[in-house]
Design a protein around this motif. Structure first.
Motif, PDB file in Angstrom:
ATOM      1  N   ARG A 210       0.836  -1.202   0.000  1.00  0.00           N
ATOM      2  CA  ARG A 210       0.000   0.000   0.000  1.00  0.00           C
ATOM      3  C   ARG A 210       0.875   1.258   0.000  1.00  0.00           C
ATOM      4  N   TYR A 211       1.966   1.212   0.738  1.00  0.00           N
ATOM      5  CA  TYR A 211       2.900   2.348   0.763  1.00  0.00           C
ATOM      6  C   TYR A 211       3.480   2.574  -0.633  1.00  0.00           C
ATOM      7  N   LEU A 212       3.904   1.494  -1.293  1.00  0.00           N
ATOM      8  CA  LEU A 212       4.512   1.631  -2.619  1.00  0.00           C
ATOM      9  C   LEU A 212       3.531   2.211  -3.636  1.00  0.00           C
ATOM     10  N   THR A 213       2.295   1.735  -3.631  1.00  0.00           N
ATOM     11  CA  THR A 213       1.320   2.279  -4.576  1.00  0.00           C
ATOM     12  C   THR A 213       0.985   3.724  -4.247  1.00  0.00           C
ATOM     13  N   GLY A 214       1.050   4.083  -2.978  1.00  0.00           N
ATOM     14  CA  GLY A 214       0.841   5.478  -2.577  1.00  0.00           C
ATOM     15  C   GLY A 214       1.956   6.397  -3.044  1.00  0.00           C
ATOM     16  N   ARG A 215       3.136   5.848  -3.262  1.00  0.00           N
ATOM     17  CA  ARG A 215       4.274   6.623  -3.748  1.00  0.00           C
ATOM     18  C   ARG A 215       4.322   6.682  -5.279  1.00  0.00           C
ATOM     19  N   GLY A 216       3.320   6.130  -5.959  1.00  0.00           N
ATOM     20  CA  GLY A 216       3.248   6.241  -7.410  1.00  0.00           C
ATOM     21  C   GLY A 216       3.722   5.022  -8.179  1.00  0.00           C
TER      22      GLY A 216
ATOM     23  N   ALA B  52       3.865   6.607  12.500  1.00  0.00           N
ATOM     24  CA  ALA B  52       5.049   7.233  13.099  1.00  0.00           C
ATOM     25  C   ALA B  52       6.347   6.658  12.524  1.00  0.00           C
ATOM     26  N   ASP B  53       6.270   5.466  11.907  1.00  0.00           N
ATOM     27  CA  ASP B  53       7.445   4.815  11.324  1.00  0.00           C
ATOM     28  C   ASP B  53       7.612   5.138   9.842  1.00  0.00           C
ATOM     29  N   LEU B  54       6.916   6.134   9.367  1.00  0.00           N
ATOM     30  CA  LEU B  54       6.963   6.467   7.946  1.00  0.00           C
ATOM     31  C   LEU B  54       8.362   6.854   7.488  1.00  0.00           C
ATOM     32  N   ASP B  55       9.171   7.406   8.383  1.00  0.00           N
ATOM     33  CA  ASP B  55      10.534   7.773   8.014  1.00  0.00           C
ATOM     34  C   ASP B  55      11.356   6.541   7.633  1.00  0.00           C
ATOM     35  N   VAL B  56      11.081   5.396   8.245  1.00  0.00           N
ATOM     36  CA  VAL B  56      11.786   4.157   7.901  1.00  0.00           C
ATOM     37  C   VAL B  56      11.420   3.731   6.483  1.00  0.00           C
ATOM     38  N   LEU B  57      10.137   3.811   6.146  1.00  0.00           N
ATOM     39  CA  LEU B  57       9.704   3.435   4.795  1.00  0.00           C
ATOM     40  C   LEU B  57      10.256   4.407   3.759  1.00  0.00           C
ATOM     41  N   ASP B  58      10.303   5.695   4.107  1.00  0.00           N
ATOM     42  CA  ASP B  58      10.875   6.671   3.173  1.00  0.00           C
ATOM     43  C   ASP B  58      12.356   6.404   2.937  1.00  0.00           C
ATOM     44  N   GLU B  59      13.075   6.056   4.002  1.00  0.00           N
ATOM     45  CA  GLU B  59      14.500   5.743   3.858  1.00  0.00           C
ATOM     46  C   GLU B  59      14.694   4.476   3.033  1.00  0.00           C
ATOM     47  N   ALA B  60      13.842   3.471   3.251  1.00  0.00           N
ATOM     48  CA  ALA B  60      13.918   2.240   2.460  1.00  0.00           C
ATOM     49  C   ALA B  60      13.611   2.520   0.999  1.00  0.00           C
ATOM     50  N   PHE B  61      12.701   3.464   0.741  1.00  0.00           N
ATOM     51  CA  PHE B  61      12.336   3.802  -0.642  1.00  0.00           C
ATOM     52  C   PHE B  61      13.532   4.374  -1.396  1.00  0.00           C
ATOM     53  N   THR B  62      14.354   5.153  -0.721  1.00  0.00           N
ATOM     54  CA  THR B  62      15.539   5.714  -1.382  1.00  0.00           C
ATOM     55  C   THR B  62      16.721   4.748  -1.356  1.00  0.00           C
ATOM     56  N   THR B  63      16.729   3.790  -0.423  1.00  0.00           N
ATOM     57  CA  THR B  63      17.834   2.841  -0.286  1.00  0.00           C
ATOM     58  C   THR B  63      17.682   1.638  -1.210  1.00  0.00           C
ATOM     59  N   TYR B  64      16.481   1.094  -1.310  1.00  0.00           N
ATOM     60  CA  TYR B  64      16.250  -0.115  -2.111  1.00  0.00           C
ATOM     61  C   TYR B  64      16.493   0.210  -3.587  1.00  0.00           C
ATOM     62  N   PRO B  65      17.380  -0.534  -4.256  1.00  0.00           N
ATOM     63  CA  PRO B  65      17.782  -0.178  -5.632  1.00  0.00           C
ATOM     64  C   PRO B  65      16.633  -0.075  -6.633  1.00  0.00           C
ATOM     65  N   ARG B  66      15.624  -0.902  -6.523  1.00  0.00           N
ATOM     66  CA  ARG B  66      14.532  -0.879  -7.519  1.00  0.00           C
ATOM     67  C   ARG B  66      13.602   0.305  -7.348  1.00  0.00           C
ATOM     68  N   THR B  67      13.535   0.874  -6.147  1.00  0.00           N
ATOM     69  CA  THR B  67      12.670   2.032  -5.938  1.00  0.00           C
ATOM     70  C   THR B  67      13.450   3.344  -5.913  1.00  0.00           C
TER      71      THR B  67
ATOM     72  N   ALA C   9      15.114   4.746  -8.177  1.00  0.00           N
ATOM     73  CA  ALA C   9      14.864   5.506  -9.408  1.00  0.00           C
ATOM     74  C   ALA C   9      13.556   6.297  -9.304  1.00  0.00           C
ATOM     75  N   TYR C  10      12.562   5.747  -8.590  1.00  0.00           N
ATOM     76  CA  TYR C  10      11.287   6.453  -8.418  1.00  0.00           C
ATOM     77  C   TYR C  10      11.430   7.634  -7.472  1.00  0.00           C
ATOM     78  N   ALA C  11      12.376   7.538  -6.536  1.00  0.00           N
ATOM     79  CA  ALA C  11      12.562   8.611  -5.555  1.00  0.00           C
ATOM     80  C   ALA C  11      13.094   9.883  -6.181  1.00  0.00           C
TER      81      ALA C  11
END
Length: 111
Positions: free
Chosen positions: A36-42, A91-106, A108-110
């Motif tokens: 759900r987080y990933l689809t929310g990020r586009g 409250a843990d959204l910062d962890v997901l945001d960091e994972a979004f920029t860290t994980y190689p496949r996502t 590029a979307y960041a």
């Protein structure tokens, strides 16, 4: 005192009448799930279904490193089956945001 059904059989009959979808959705209410987080990020749903598990492992690793404990568990319907997955509170959204920029496949979307 003799009853036609034992307490165990009444309990089993009650359990069989529970709708798992409603139960699991209620248990996981308020949790942010990775797909759900990933689809929310586009990201499209096919991408989220394919790489959501690996992204979730990256987020869990970051959560463990930052908090020193395992992430919470939630229930998610993945490909027609209910599975226990990592769930994150808002409250843990910062962890997901960091994972979004860290994980190689996502990453590029960041950008």
């Amino acid at each position: 005192m003799s009853h036609s059904r034992t307490p165990r059989s009444r309990t089993l009959n009650a359990v069989n009448g529970v709708d798992l979808g409603i139960l699991y959705t209620t248990i996981s209410a308020g949790m942010m799930l990775v797909r759900r987080y990933l689809t929310g990020r586009g990201v499209d749903q096919a991408f989220a279904d394919r790489y959501g598990s690996a992204f979730g492992r990256t987020a869990a690793k970051l959560y463990r490193a930052g908090h020193g404990v395992e992430p919470r568990k939630a229930w998610s319907n993945v490909s027609g089956k209910w599975r226990r997955v990592n769930g994150h509170l808002p409250a843990d959204l910062d962890v997901l945001d960091e994972a979004f920029t860290t994980y190689p496949r996502t990453a590029a979307y960041a950008a």
